[in-house]
Design a protein around this motif. Structure first.
Motif, PDB file in Angstrom:
ATOM      1  N   ALA A 233       1.853 -22.547   5.237  1.00  0.00           N
ATOM      2  CA  ALA A 233       1.433 -21.297   4.585  1.00  0.00           C
ATOM      3  C   ALA A 233       2.659 -21.644   3.202  1.00  0.00           C
ATOM      4  O   ALA A 233       4.508 -21.939   3.282  1.00  0.00           O
ATOM      5  CB  ALA A 233       1.717 -19.831   4.647  1.00  0.00           C
ATOM      6  N   GLU A 234       2.479 -21.940   1.990  1.00  0.00           N
ATOM      7  CA  GLU A 234       3.332 -22.383   1.238  1.00  0.00           C
ATOM      8  C   GLU A 234       1.954 -21.133  -0.221  1.00  0.00           C
ATOM      9  O   GLU A 234       1.665 -21.063  -0.465  1.00  0.00           O
ATOM     10  CB  GLU A 234       2.980 -23.649   0.398  1.00  0.00           C
ATOM     11  CG  GLU A 234       3.315 -24.211   1.184  1.00  0.00           C
ATOM     12  CD  GLU A 234       4.729 -24.447   1.967  1.00  0.00           C
ATOM     13  OE1 GLU A 234       5.447 -24.033   1.049  1.00  0.00           O
ATOM     14  OE2 GLU A 234       5.093 -25.285   2.575  1.00  0.00           O
ATOM     15  N   ALA A 235       2.923 -20.875  -0.897  1.00  0.00           N
ATOM     16  CA  ALA A 235       3.654 -20.176  -2.549  1.00  0.00           C
ATOM     17  C   ALA A 235       3.648 -20.776  -3.423  1.00  0.00           C
ATOM     18  O   ALA A 235       4.443 -21.751  -3.832  1.00  0.00           O
ATOM     19  CB  ALA A 235       4.449 -18.688  -2.589  1.00  0.00           C
ATOM     20  N   PHE A 236       2.612 -21.185  -4.487  1.00  0.00           N
ATOM     21  CA  PHE A 236       2.812 -21.201  -5.596  1.00  0.00           C
ATOM     22  C   PHE A 236       2.291 -20.116  -6.926  1.00  0.00           C
ATOM     23  O   PHE A 236       1.262 -19.659  -6.577  1.00  0.00           O
ATOM     24  CB  PHE A 236       1.701 -22.364  -5.700  1.00  0.00           C
ATOM     25  CG  PHE A 236       1.637 -23.484  -5.132  1.00  0.00           C
ATOM     26  CD1 PHE A 236       2.978 -24.489  -5.400  1.00  0.00           C
ATOM     27  CD2 PHE A 236       1.529 -23.627  -4.026  1.00  0.00           C
ATOM     28  CE1 PHE A 236       3.046 -25.309  -4.821  1.00  0.00           C
ATOM     29  CE2 PHE A 236       1.845 -24.946  -3.021  1.00  0.00           C
ATOM     30  CZ  PHE A 236       2.433 -26.014  -3.812  1.00  0.00           C
ATOM     31  N   SER A 237       2.490 -20.582  -7.735  1.00  0.00           N
ATOM     32  CA  SER A 237       1.680 -19.201  -9.004  1.00  0.00           C
ATOM     33  C   SER A 237       0.917 -20.229  -9.328  1.00  0.00           C
ATOM     34  O   SER A 237       0.764 -21.727  -9.848  1.00  0.00           O
ATOM     35  CB  SER A 237       3.532 -20.346 -10.326  1.00  0.00           C
ATOM     36  OG  SER A 237       2.257 -19.194 -11.865  1.00  0.00           O
ATOM     37  N   SER A 238       0.197 -19.146  -9.789  1.00  0.00           N
ATOM     38  CA  SER A 238      -1.389 -19.716  -9.658  1.00  0.00           C
ATOM     39  C   SER A 238      -1.649 -20.497 -11.119  1.00  0.00           C
ATOM     40  O   SER A 238      -2.201 -21.914 -11.670  1.00  0.00           O
ATOM     41  CB  SER A 238      -2.326 -18.620 -10.299  1.00  0.00           C
ATOM     42  OG  SER A 238      -2.115 -17.598 -10.873  1.00  0.00           O
ATOM     43  N   ALA A 239      -0.364 -20.537 -11.664  1.00  0.00           N
ATOM     44  CA  ALA A 239      -0.571 -21.830 -13.234  1.00  0.00           C
ATOM     45  C   ALA A 239      -0.034 -22.944 -12.373  1.00  0.00           C
ATOM     46  O   ALA A 239      -1.178 -24.026 -12.839  1.00  0.00           O
ATOM     47  CB  ALA A 239       0.694 -20.849 -14.426  1.00  0.00           C
ATOM     48  N   GLU A 240       1.338 -22.349 -12.119  1.00  0.00           N
ATOM     49  CA  GLU A 240       1.335 -24.339 -11.115  1.00  0.00           C
ATOM     50  C   GLU A 240       0.630 -25.085 -10.902  1.00  0.00           C
ATOM     51  O   GLU A 240       0.740 -25.857 -10.694  1.00  0.00           O
ATOM     52  CB  GLU A 240       3.204 -23.853 -11.203  1.00  0.00           C
ATOM     53  CG  GLU A 240       4.108 -25.119 -10.701  1.00  0.00           C
ATOM     54  CD  GLU A 240       4.137 -25.295 -11.866  1.00  0.00           C
ATOM     55  OE1 GLU A 240       4.484 -26.796 -11.722  1.00  0.00           O
ATOM     56  OE2 GLU A 240       4.929 -25.084 -12.539  1.00  0.00           O
ATOM     57  N   PHE A 241       0.027 -23.627  -9.652  1.00  0.00           N
ATOM     58  CA  PHE A 241      -1.168 -24.633  -9.015  1.00  0.00           C
ATOM     59  C   PHE A 241      -1.765 -25.293  -9.672  1.00  0.00           C
ATOM     60  O   PHE A 241      -2.527 -26.385  -8.642  1.00  0.00           O
ATOM     61  CB  PHE A 241      -1.276 -23.517  -8.028  1.00  0.00           C
ATOM     62  CG  PHE A 241      -2.189 -24.009  -7.216  1.00  0.00           C
ATOM     63  CD1 PHE A 241      -2.089 -24.504  -5.947  1.00  0.00           C
ATOM     64  CD2 PHE A 241      -3.815 -23.790  -6.950  1.00  0.00           C
ATOM     65  CE1 PHE A 241      -2.431 -24.974  -4.828  1.00  0.00           C
ATOM     66  CE2 PHE A 241      -5.008 -24.625  -5.510  1.00  0.00           C
ATOM     67  CZ  PHE A 241      -3.510 -24.999  -4.417  1.00  0.00           C
ATOM     68  N   LEU A 242      -1.873 -25.702 -10.359  1.00  0.00           N
ATOM     69  CA  LEU A 242      -2.678 -26.489 -10.952  1.00  0.00           C
ATOM     70  C   LEU A 242      -2.354 -27.512 -11.190  1.00  0.00           C
ATOM     71  O   LEU A 242      -2.849 -28.807 -11.719  1.00  0.00           O
ATOM     72  CB  LEU A 242      -3.691 -25.880 -12.789  1.00  0.00           C
ATOM     73  CG  LEU A 242      -4.347 -24.005 -12.289  1.00  0.00           C
ATOM     74  CD1 LEU A 242      -4.986 -24.252 -13.825  1.00  0.00           C
ATOM     75  CD2 LEU A 242      -5.512 -24.150 -11.632  1.00  0.00           C
ATOM     76  N   HIS A 243      -0.887 -27.491 -11.707  1.00  0.00           N
ATOM     77  CA  HIS A 243      -0.397 -28.841 -12.541  1.00  0.00           C
ATOM     78  C   HIS A 243      -0.062 -29.970 -11.306  1.00  0.00           C
ATOM     79  O   HIS A 243       1.094 -29.709 -11.142  1.00  0.00           O
ATOM     80  CB  HIS A 243       1.077 -28.178 -12.868  1.00  0.00           C
ATOM     81  CG  HIS A 243       0.736 -28.219 -14.050  1.00  0.00           C
ATOM     82  ND1 HIS A 243       0.776 -28.091 -15.250  1.00  0.00           N
ATOM     83  CD2 HIS A 243       0.698 -26.098 -14.871  1.00  0.00           C
ATOM     84  CE1 HIS A 243       0.577 -27.897 -16.399  1.00  0.00           C
ATOM     85  NE2 HIS A 243       0.399 -26.490 -15.677  1.00  0.00           N
ATOM     86  N   GLY A 244      -0.921 -30.038 -10.237  1.00  0.00           N
ATOM     87  CA  GLY A 244      -0.611 -31.222  -9.252  1.00  0.00           C
ATOM     88  C   GLY A 244      -0.839 -30.647  -7.604  1.00  0.00           C
ATOM     89  O   GLY A 244      -2.170 -31.153  -6.874  1.00  0.00           O
TER      90      GLY A 244
END
Length: 333
Positions: A233-244
């Motif tokens: 499992a990896e955590a991302f900001s939902s905004a950052e997730f869209l960048h790649g």
């Protein structure tokens, strides 16, 4: 009836932990708020590892949004391995730890103190040597935590940070929310599970998405999925997730949705809709009531998650008290 696991027992103690903090730390929090005002810091420096580092990420969003101070995360190896000192005279330093004994954390704390920072230790073990280092030693009041997967000490760290910020900013609505939070936690504990074993049983990998405070707790959620259930499992900001990273959806990655009903909600919702439109399976976490203060909502979500993940692990014939290859206190240099 099967014996309760250590993880379950400790996770359900959180409401009482909060009540103990309310009773035992009140005078010290008032004194600390006054000391912070007098020190007049220009920035905040967070020292912690693992789950405690995740508490520091929550502290970053909290302090930057409520106090207007920039917050940086420490890289303890800079001092303990490379032997470098940092200019921290104008800093407010938080050292967050369950045990307060890891050599690199102690070295970084001593360096900060020697450089003139105002040092605040948020530590559960009151026999920690940090007691002799920090200007203020704020006990987390969680009691013994023996389960490898930390639960109540993480939530106790978040509660202490909220209490300190409420005192510094004289935020009466947050103070009231903290006073009523133990009862809300008990209500969440009595509620139905949200994240079920059936959902996790076929999940080999997942991404935990949140925005701002939701992202802060997403890091802890991802760690526990790895520790307790062996899920990548990896955590991302939902905004950052869209960048790649959104390209991960091509590999059949599931999404856990951590929604906080605050200023970030509309943006996070739009990003969740975007991943849904690309065919992602999205599993929502606990949705808090709109009357809940947004700064305490993350703690309620984590409370439900901790008991859910423990139950799911047992249902899947895993032992949440004995994660493979892990031990409770990790001492790094």
């Amino acid at each position: 009836m099967a014996q309760m696991t250590k993880m379950a027992a400790e996770a359900t103690e959180t409401p009482q932990v909060f009540r103990r903090q309310q009773q035992q730390n009140k005078a010290q929090i008032i004194a600390l708020a006054d000391a912070i005002k007098r020190h007049d810091p220009e920035f905040v420096y967070m020292i912690g590892r693992g789950t405690s580092d995740h508490a520091g990420v929550f502290g970053k969003y909290l302090i930057e949004t409520q106090m207007g101070l920039p917050v940086a995360a420490a890289a303890p190896s800079v001092n303990s391995v490379y032997g470098k000192t940092l200019r921290l005279r104008k800093a407010l330093v938080f050292i967050i730890s369950q045990s307060g004994r890891s050599p690199d954390i102690l070295a970084q704390a001593r360096m900060a103190k020697e450089q003139g920072a105002l040092c605040v230790a948020l530590v559960n073990d009151e026999t920690s040597p940090l007691k002799d280092v920090a200007d203020f030693f704020v006990p987390l009041c969680a009691g013994p935590e023996v389960a490898v997967a930390a639960t109540k000490s993480y939530l106790a760290s978040l509660y202490a940070l909220l209490d300190i910020v409420a005192a510094c900013t004289q935020n009466t609505s947050l103070t009231a929310a903290l006073a009523s939070l133990p009862l809300q936690m008990e209500e969440v504990l009595a509620s139905q599970p949200v994240l079920l074993a059936d959902t996790l049983s076929t999940m080999e990998r997942c991404v935990v998405l949140g925005r701002a405070f939701g992202y802060a707790i997403s890091r802890e959620i991802a760690l526990k999925l790895k520790e307790v259930c062996g899920i990548q499992a990896e955590a991302f900001s939902s905004a950052e997730f869209l960048h790649g990273p959104i390209s991960l959806l091509n590999r059949g990655v599931a999404i856990l949705d951590v929604h906080i009903d605050d200023a970030s909600a509309q943006y996070h919702h739009a990003q969740i809709e975007e991943v849904k439109s690309r065919g992602a399976t999205v599993c929502p976490m606990l949705q808090t009531d709109k009357t809940t203060h947004p700064l305490v909502a993350p703690l309620l979500i984590m409370q439900r998650f901790y008991v859910d993940i423990e139950l799911a692990a047992r249902t899947l014939n895993m032992d949440p008290d004995s994660p493979v290859g892990l031990k409770k206190v990790t001492e790094t240099m």
